[in-house]
Enzyme design. Structure first.
Site, PDB file in Angstrom:
ATOM      1  N   ASN A   1       1.706   2.708   5.754  1.00  0.00           N
ATOM      2  CA  ASN A   1       1.164   1.457   5.230  1.00  0.00           C
ATOM      3  C   ASN A   1       2.098   0.303   5.532  1.00  0.00           C
ATOM      4  O   ASN A   1       3.314   0.488   5.643  1.00  0.00           O
ATOM      5  CB  ASN A   1       0.907   1.572   3.715  1.00  0.00           C
ATOM      6  CG  ASN A   1       2.115   1.199   2.886  1.00  0.00           C
ATOM      7  OD1 ASN A   1       2.402   0.016   2.673  1.00  0.00           O
ATOM      8  ND2 ASN A   1       2.845   2.212   2.418  1.00  0.00           N
TER       9      ASN A   1
ATOM     10  N   PHE B   1       3.209  -5.917  -0.349  1.00  0.00           N
ATOM     11  CA  PHE B   1       3.119  -6.328  -1.760  1.00  0.00           C
ATOM     12  C   PHE B   1       1.862  -7.159  -2.039  1.00  0.00           C
ATOM     13  O   PHE B   1       1.922  -8.200  -2.703  1.00  0.00           O
ATOM     14  CB  PHE B   1       4.358  -7.130  -2.174  1.00  0.00           C
ATOM     15  CG  PHE B   1       5.585  -6.309  -2.450  1.00  0.00           C
ATOM     16  CD1 PHE B   1       5.529  -4.938  -2.620  1.00  0.00           C
ATOM     17  CD2 PHE B   1       6.829  -6.920  -2.543  1.00  0.00           C
ATOM     18  CE1 PHE B   1       6.678  -4.189  -2.878  1.00  0.00           C
ATOM     19  CE2 PHE B   1       7.985  -6.181  -2.803  1.00  0.00           C
ATOM     20  CZ  PHE B   1       7.916  -4.827  -2.967  1.00  0.00           C
TER      21      PHE B   1
ATOM     22  N   SER C   1      10.914  -1.557  -0.276  1.00  0.00           N
ATOM     23  CA  SER C   1       9.722  -1.608   0.568  1.00  0.00           C
ATOM     24  C   SER C   1      10.112  -2.104   1.957  1.00  0.00           C
ATOM     25  O   SER C   1      10.819  -3.107   2.093  1.00  0.00           O
ATOM     26  CB  SER C   1       8.677  -2.556  -0.031  1.00  0.00           C
ATOM     27  OG  SER C   1       7.637  -2.787   0.912  1.00  0.00           O
TER      28      SER C   1
ATOM     29  N   ASN D   1       8.086  -3.398   4.035  1.00  0.00           N
ATOM     30  CA  ASN D   1       7.016  -4.275   4.517  1.00  0.00           C
ATOM     31  C   ASN D   1       7.147  -5.724   4.073  1.00  0.00           C
ATOM     32  O   ASN D   1       6.272  -6.545   4.351  1.00  0.00           O
ATOM     33  CB  ASN D   1       5.663  -3.721   4.057  1.00  0.00           C
ATOM     34  CG  ASN D   1       5.423  -2.331   4.605  1.00  0.00           C
ATOM     35  OD1 ASN D   1       5.668  -2.064   5.772  1.00  0.00           O
ATOM     36  ND2 ASN D   1       4.986  -1.420   3.741  1.00  0.00           N
ATOM     37  N   THR D   2       8.232  -6.064   3.375  1.00  0.00           N
ATOM     38  CA  THR D   2       8.558  -7.444   3.051  1.00  0.00           C
ATOM     39  C   THR D   2       9.865  -7.773   3.752  1.00  0.00           C
ATOM     40  O   THR D   2      10.886  -7.134   3.494  1.00  0.00           O
ATOM     41  CB  THR D   2       8.699  -7.656   1.526  1.00  0.00           C
ATOM     42  OG1 THR D   2       7.434  -7.391   0.910  1.00  0.00           O
ATOM     43  CG2 THR D   2       9.125  -9.076   1.207  1.00  0.00           C
TER      44      THR D   2
ATOM     45  N   LYS E   1      14.474   1.460  -7.353  1.00  0.00           N
ATOM     46  CA  LYS E   1      13.831   2.284  -6.323  1.00  0.00           C
ATOM     47  C   LYS E   1      14.468   1.998  -4.977  1.00  0.00           C
ATOM     48  O   LYS E   1      14.558   0.848  -4.550  1.00  0.00           O
ATOM     49  CB  LYS E   1      12.327   2.012  -6.252  1.00  0.00           C
ATOM     50  CG  LYS E   1      11.588   3.001  -5.333  1.00  0.00           C
ATOM     51  CD  LYS E   1      10.093   2.923  -5.526  1.00  0.00           C
ATOM     52  CE  LYS E   1       9.361   4.011  -4.755  1.00  0.00           C
ATOM     53  NZ  LYS E   1       7.909   4.011  -5.011  1.00  0.00           N
TER      54      LYS E   1
ATOM     55  N   ASN F   1      11.410   5.461  -1.600  1.00  0.00           N
ATOM     56  CA  ASN F   1      10.268   4.737  -1.068  1.00  0.00           C
ATOM     57  C   ASN F   1       9.878   5.348   0.287  1.00  0.00           C
ATOM     58  O   ASN F   1      10.329   6.444   0.628  1.00  0.00           O
ATOM     59  CB  ASN F   1      10.640   3.250  -0.925  1.00  0.00           C
ATOM     60  CG  ASN F   1       9.467   2.314  -1.144  1.00  0.00           C
ATOM     61  OD1 ASN F   1       8.374   2.560  -0.620  1.00  0.00           O
ATOM     62  ND2 ASN F   1       9.666   1.255  -1.898  1.00  0.00           N
TER      63      ASN F   1
END
Length: 362
Positions: free
Chosen positions: A110, A114, A175, A177-178, A213, A242
């Site tokens: 993915n 967020f 994450s 993805n940021t 996390k 994660n």
């Protein structure tokens, strides 16, 4: 019925399929017969810091980003749920498509970024849910807005607004993805962030446990920095891990897609990181194991590596919510086989300090 539903959803775009699954859960279609409470049993009882759990199997953040199906998810029997990640302001996330199935690998990729409805929408939902009562602990995963000029301030703002609705809070700096979010895992930035976050939690009328996390892609110095920062700043626990940026040994056609990889290929690496953190903190922090769990044996391996509880996500997309009961039945049998009276006795059993603790307690 669940098998038929999973087969049908497997023919739909994966993000849309997940949205439909959440709607079904919100409507009560995932509930067990006579459900509504966590699956329990004396051997399955666990503790997550100060929280008593009927069982150690939770649902990871990302599954219900906006707390839309909390009651339906809990009715499937998990011991706890983590909603989010939530950011102060709503954001749409990255362009679609941004979720990809890797069936041959039992995995997913993915790059959501967020996407969520923001903290005010979550506050309204959780306020209503708390007023009516919930059958199991619900934590909130916290993230920073992509365009924020002060990301640490975002976490402080979220804690102040949502902390009163949470059984635990998780600072998510892992994450992939940021952009540049993982930079907050560096020693100096992480210490500053955790200090501010811990101060914000302490200012709440009833402070919930604060967790961190982390990513599975940390090297040994990175694990040292995370453990030291968590211990120095009074963090209650760490969630490991994660999603990963690694792509080793994948067979599926979507393996080259950008984003975070979750599911079966993450099991070994996430457990290695979990074990590394457990060896560093030696029982002084609560650890939650997540990444690649699809069986009772997987959950048991995480527990023996130092996890007090575990979380599921990707396997549910392939196996459905009935997997929770399957994992717990197998875990109960494994605990009985090895002579453990409870999950708590088995935590860290494969580690030097854990083995000593288990031996002393039996």
């Amino acid at each position: 019925m669940e098998r038929v539903g999973l087969s049908a959803l497997g023919c739909v775009d994966p993000e849309r399929a997940h949205g439909l699954a959440l709607k079904a859960l919100a409507a009560g279609l995932g509930s067990r017969p006579n459900g509504g409470q966590s699956i329990g049993g004396s051997r399955l009882a666990a503790r997550l810091g100060p929280l008593d759990l009927a069982n150690p199997v939770g649902i990871a953040a990302g599954f219900d980003k906006d707390a839309e199906a909390v009651r339906g998810i809990l009715a499937a029997g998990p011991g706890f749920l983590e909603v989010g990640a939530v950011t102060p302001r709503p954001q749409v996330g990255n362009p679609r498509p941004r979720l990809f199935r890797l069936r041959e690998d039992g995995a997913a990729i993915n790059r959501f970024g967020f996407n969520n409805a923001g903290m005010e929408a979550m506050a309204r939902r959780l306020e209503h849910l708390r007023a009516a009562g919930l059958p199991a602990p619900v934590g909130i995963n916290l993230g920073a807005n992509k365009d924020s000029e002060d990301r640490s301030a975002d976490y402080v703002q979220l804690i102040a607004r949502l902390g009163g609705f949470a059984d635990f809070l998780t600072v998510n700096v892992s994450s992939p993805n940021t952009e540049k979010l993982r930079d907050l895992q560096g020693a100096a930035a992480l210490n500053a962030l955790l200090a501010r976050s811990a101060e914000a939690v302490a200012a709440l009328p009833s402070p919930p446990p604060l967790l961190l996390k982390v990513a599975p892609d940390l090297d040994e110095p990175g694990l040292d920095a995370v453990a030291e920062a968590a211990l120095a700043n009074g963090i209650a626990g760490i969630i490991a891990t994660n999603t990963t940026l690694a792509r080793d040994g994948l067979r599926s056609g979507a393996a080259s897609e950008k984003g975070g990889l979750s599911g079966r290929p993450l099991m070994a690496r996430s457990t290695e990181v979990l074990r590394g953190l457990a060896e560093r903190v030696e029982g002084r922090l609560t650890l939650i194991g997540v990444g690649g769990i699809a069986s009772g044996a997987d959950a048991y391996a995480k527990i023996r590596a130092g996890a007090s509880a575990v979380q599921l996500y990707t396997a549910l997309a392939y196996r459905g919510m009935g997997l929770i009961a399957e994992i717990l039945a197998d875990l109960d049998a494994l605990l009985e086989r090895d002579g453990f009276a409870s999950v708590t006795e088995a935590v860290g059993a494969d580690l030097r300090w854990g083995a000593e603790t288990v031996t002393a307690s039996r």
